[in-house]
Design an enzyme around this catalytic site. Structure first.
Site, PDB file in Angstrom:
ATOM      1  N   ARG A  51       0.826  -1.210   0.000  1.00  0.00           N
ATOM      2  CA  ARG A  51       0.000   0.000   0.000  1.00  0.00           C
ATOM      3  C   ARG A  51       0.860   1.260   0.000  1.00  0.00           C
ATOM      4  O   ARG A  51       0.462   2.296  -0.458  1.00  0.00           O
ATOM      5  CB  ARG A  51      -0.877  -0.015   1.229  1.00  0.00           C
ATOM      6  CG  ARG A  51      -2.307   0.131   0.845  1.00  0.00           C
ATOM      7  CD  ARG A  51      -3.226   0.077   1.988  1.00  0.00           C
ATOM      8  NE  ARG A  51      -2.588  -0.186   3.274  1.00  0.00           N
ATOM      9  CZ  ARG A  51      -3.246  -0.261   4.405  1.00  0.00           C
ATOM     10  NH1 ARG A  51      -4.535  -0.096   4.407  1.00  0.00           N
ATOM     11  NH2 ARG A  51      -2.635  -0.510   5.541  1.00  0.00           N
ATOM     12  N   HIS A 180       7.742 -23.113   6.053  1.00  0.00           N
ATOM     13  CA  HIS A 180       9.170 -23.048   5.721  1.00  0.00           C
ATOM     14  C   HIS A 180       9.979 -24.168   6.376  1.00  0.00           C
ATOM     15  O   HIS A 180      11.076 -24.483   5.918  1.00  0.00           O
ATOM     16  CB  HIS A 180       9.758 -21.660   6.020  1.00  0.00           C
ATOM     17  CG  HIS A 180      10.047 -21.395   7.462  1.00  0.00           C
ATOM     18  ND1 HIS A 180       9.087 -21.046   8.354  1.00  0.00           N
ATOM     19  CD2 HIS A 180      11.203 -21.427   8.162  1.00  0.00           C
ATOM     20  CE1 HIS A 180       9.642 -20.862   9.550  1.00  0.00           C
ATOM     21  NE2 HIS A 180      10.923 -21.092   9.461  1.00  0.00           N
ATOM     22  N   ASP A 237       1.005 -20.848  16.054  1.00  0.00           N
ATOM     23  CA  ASP A 237       2.176 -20.307  15.366  1.00  0.00           C
ATOM     24  C   ASP A 237       3.162 -21.413  14.974  1.00  0.00           C
ATOM     25  O   ASP A 237       3.778 -21.350  13.917  1.00  0.00           O
ATOM     26  CB  ASP A 237       2.872 -19.299  16.307  1.00  0.00           C
ATOM     27  CG  ASP A 237       4.002 -18.555  15.628  1.00  0.00           C
ATOM     28  OD1 ASP A 237       3.770 -18.060  14.514  1.00  0.00           O
ATOM     29  OD2 ASP A 237       5.105 -18.466  16.200  1.00  0.00           O
ATOM     30  N   HIS A 242       4.488 -26.231  11.723  1.00  0.00           N
ATOM     31  CA  HIS A 242       5.847 -26.785  11.687  1.00  0.00           C
ATOM     32  C   HIS A 242       5.957 -28.134  12.423  1.00  0.00           C
ATOM     33  O   HIS A 242       6.501 -29.096  11.896  1.00  0.00           O
ATOM     34  CB  HIS A 242       6.844 -25.823  12.333  1.00  0.00           C
ATOM     35  CG  HIS A 242       6.821 -24.438  11.747  1.00  0.00           C
ATOM     36  ND1 HIS A 242       6.486 -24.189  10.446  1.00  0.00           N
ATOM     37  CD2 HIS A 242       7.105 -23.228  12.294  1.00  0.00           C
ATOM     38  CE1 HIS A 242       6.558 -22.872  10.215  1.00  0.00           C
ATOM     39  NE2 HIS A 242       6.924 -22.275  11.322  1.00  0.00           N
ATOM     40  N   LYS A 341       9.021 -20.020  23.226  1.00  0.00           N
ATOM     41  CA  LYS A 341       9.857 -18.842  23.009  1.00  0.00           C
ATOM     42  C   LYS A 341      10.577 -18.539  24.304  1.00  0.00           C
ATOM     43  O   LYS A 341      10.153 -18.944  25.376  1.00  0.00           O
ATOM     44  CB  LYS A 341       8.986 -17.657  22.596  1.00  0.00           C
ATOM     45  CG  LYS A 341       8.353 -17.872  21.223  1.00  0.00           C
ATOM     46  CD  LYS A 341       8.136 -16.574  20.492  1.00  0.00           C
ATOM     47  CE  LYS A 341       7.564 -16.797  19.108  1.00  0.00           C
ATOM     48  NZ  LYS A 341       8.570 -17.001  18.063  1.00  0.00           N
TER      49      LYS A 341
HETATM   50  C1  BG6 Z   1       7.652 -18.825  12.199  1.00  0.00           C
HETATM   51  C2  BG6 Z   1       6.950 -18.339  13.431  1.00  0.00           C
HETATM   52  O1  BG6 Z   1       6.773 -19.585  11.411  1.00  0.00           O
HETATM   53  O2  BG6 Z   1       8.737 -19.643  12.586  1.00  0.00           O
HETATM   54  C3  BG6 Z   1       7.901 -17.580  14.334  1.00  0.00           C
HETATM   55  O3  BG6 Z   1       5.872 -17.489  13.065  1.00  0.00           O
HETATM   56  C4  BG6 Z   1       9.120 -18.409  14.633  1.00  0.00           C
HETATM   57  O4  BG6 Z   1       7.267 -17.198  15.552  1.00  0.00           O
HETATM   58  C5  BG6 Z   1       9.714 -18.972  13.347  1.00  0.00           C
HETATM   59  O5  BG6 Z   1      10.058 -17.588  15.293  1.00  0.00           O
HETATM   60  C6  BG6 Z   1      10.817 -19.970  13.656  1.00  0.00           C
HETATM   61  O6  BG6 Z   1      11.455 -20.300  12.450  1.00  0.00           O
HETATM   62  P1  BG6 Z   1      12.983 -20.733  12.432  1.00  0.00           P
HETATM   63  O7  BG6 Z   1      13.248 -21.042  10.994  1.00  0.00           O
HETATM   64  O8  BG6 Z   1      13.775 -19.589  12.974  1.00  0.00           O
HETATM   65  O9  BG6 Z   1      13.067 -21.941  13.312  1.00  0.00           O
END
Ligand code: BG6
Length: 492
Positions: A51, A180, A237, A242, A341
């Protein structure tokens, strides 16, 4: 061994959220690396869209700064950055109005034959709106694909709504739901380990495996993402995506082929076999925590509540779960998951703990026989260790010793370990969906998560406090020790 660079077909990549944190921190550095390795075709175009009013020159400058900040100095060079920036363009487009869409149309005119990838690095509330606009401005070509970031929704119903909205404009074969973790080198290696070796598979079942542990530990706090995180919590999250993906890759049956539906069909079967955890069992099978102040690497850090707006927030920053998979291969084998965390160290790993030998032939003086353990370290220091018993070398009779067969990849291979986004972005261009989540997978994961989240929100208990810089609330130790097991600690 050297890495292999296989160039991809010509493409245009349009990144919504083009001036956002994810784009500057992950996507542009990943594309830069692929550019520097010569993998991007000459005329591949990257258009940042958001934006914010900004000229393409300003965007290139902001990108240069981001690359300097996020790409290690020995992996970048000025000439490479200059040529990379030439691929970049920028357009101010407002998702919720008509502003900028005609300009985007004009920028892509005459390029309909090329692969066109839309990356939505924006809040999920905008997924449907942006897809609607892409459709109404006729920007979706047969060669188009869309990449969406997690979280896909907040629960099953909202995930279905997101999937429906995206599905109006894109076919499932055009939708790339990114997690990811699936692009991480060691996660890929999990498949090679399991399915390119005969050694492991015959023992990969309840007859020989005692339990599995999956840990995703971070030292970071919510880092300015409080507004998003306080709404999501660790279960949405990290666990819903993951960790469940890791669990699926460990537990799935061998697919017939390493192709998208082969792998995703097998993962889906695991998701469907997860034993539900509900209000009646959540107290025993789950632990949630929230960090208080403490110290990490000698630096003091604040508590969660002072980082978010809602000072009475009950959002969890730590989760431990005892999961079970109700099928023939895994019946009776607990999968202990924990993530948090502000823990003591940044460390993600999978531990496959084998059963004890059925009978010892050794004198007590030989020492204890420890159980074999396969430790797959996802990060940092990616690698695999297989813990075995051997005879302590030298004279002194039979004394047993527990040692790792150690394959730390950085020592074994000198190649740079590419970031997950490098692999995943190029997989989108190649049209390979194997490492992306299919709609039914995402929804099956929510089906398992929703009752846990609901049980928590109905319960009167607040998350258990834990001091930053520790391994989480003591209740998570109790969760596993109650079963006569312990969380793995690196004893190297
Ligand atoms: C993300 C989360 O998907 O993965 C984050 O939203 C997290 O909160 C992150 O910190 C961790 O990814 P990585 O690759 O650093 O283990």
């Amino acid at each position: 061994m050297t890495s292999r660079i296989i160039a991809v077909d010509p493409f245009d990549l349009i990144v919504f959220g083009g001036s956002g944190d994810l784009t500057y921190r992950k996507l542009l550095p990943a594309l830069y690396h692929r550019h520097r390795d010569g993998q991007l075709p000459e005329d591949a175009l990257i258009i940042g869209v958001s934006r914010r009013q900004m000229s393409p020159e300003d965007y290139r400058e902001a990108t240069r700064k981001a690359l300097v900040e996020h790409v290690p100095a020995d992996e970048r060079d000025d000439a490479g950055i200059d040529t990379f920036l030439k691929r970049l363009s920028y357009l101010a487009v407002d998702a919720s109005s008509d502003q900028g869409w005609e300009q985007l149309q004009a920028a892509l005119k005459g390029r309909e034959d090329r692969i066109r990838a839309f990356y939505l690095a924006v809040a999920p509330e905008l997924f449907g709106i942006i897809c609607g606009k892409l459709g109404s401005y006729a920007l979706v070509t047969p060669q188009s694909r869309i990449i969406i970031e997690k979280p896909i929704g907040h629960d099953l119903a909202s995930a279905q709504a997101v999937n429906d909205a995206v599905g109006v404009v894109f076919e499932e074969s055009q939708i790339y739901r990114i997690d990811h973790y699936l692009g991480k080198e060691t996660v890929q290696n999990l498949m090679a380990l399991r399915f390119a070796n005969l050694l492991l598979e015959p023992l990969w079942n309840a007859a020989h495996i005692d339990h599995v542990q999956i840990t995703v530990a971070e030292t970071l706090g919510v880092e300015g993402r409080g507004a998003y995180y306080d709404h999501a919590g660790a279960i949405r999250d990290i666990v819903q995506n993951h960790m469940i993906q890791l669990l699926c890759l460990i537990a799935m049956e061998p697919p017939a082929r390493l192709d998208a539906d082969g792998v995703r069909d097998e993962k889906l079967k695991v998701l469907r076999a997860l034993k539900p955890i509900d209000e009646a069992t959540a107290g025993l099978h789950t632990v949630r925590g929230q960090y208080r102040s403490g110290a990490i690497d000698g630096k003091s850090v604040t508590d969660y509540l002072s980082e978010v707006e809602n000072k009475a927030s009950r959002t969890e920053t730590f989760v431990a779960i005892k999961a079970e998979i109700a099928n023939w291969r895994w019946a009776g084998v607990p999968f202990y998951l924990r993530t948090g965390k502000r823990l003591s160290a940044r460390m993600s790993e999978i531990v496959v703990a084998y059963k004890a030998v059925p009978h010892s032939i050794f004198e007590a003086s030989a020492g204890n026989i420890e159980r074999n353990m396969l430790v797959i370290r996802i990060q940092p220091e990616e690698g695999v260790k297989l813990w075995l018993m051997i005879k302590d070398p030298g004279p002194g009779g039979m004394r047993l010793r527990y040692v790792p067969l150690d394959m730390t990849f950085a020592e074994a291979f000198s190649a740079r370990n590419p970031d997950a986004y490098e692999r995943l972005l190029l997989d989108v261009i190649r049209g390979n969906q194997t490492l992306f989540m299919r709609r039914d997978e995402v929804e099956a994961a929510w089906r398992w998560i929703d009752p846990i989240a609901e049980a928590w929100s109905r319960s009167n208990d607040a998350p258990k406090p834990y001091t930053s810089g520790t391994w989480g609330p003591t209740a998570s130790v109790a969760l596993i020790e109650r079963d006569g097991r312990t969380w793995h600690e690196d004893i190297d």
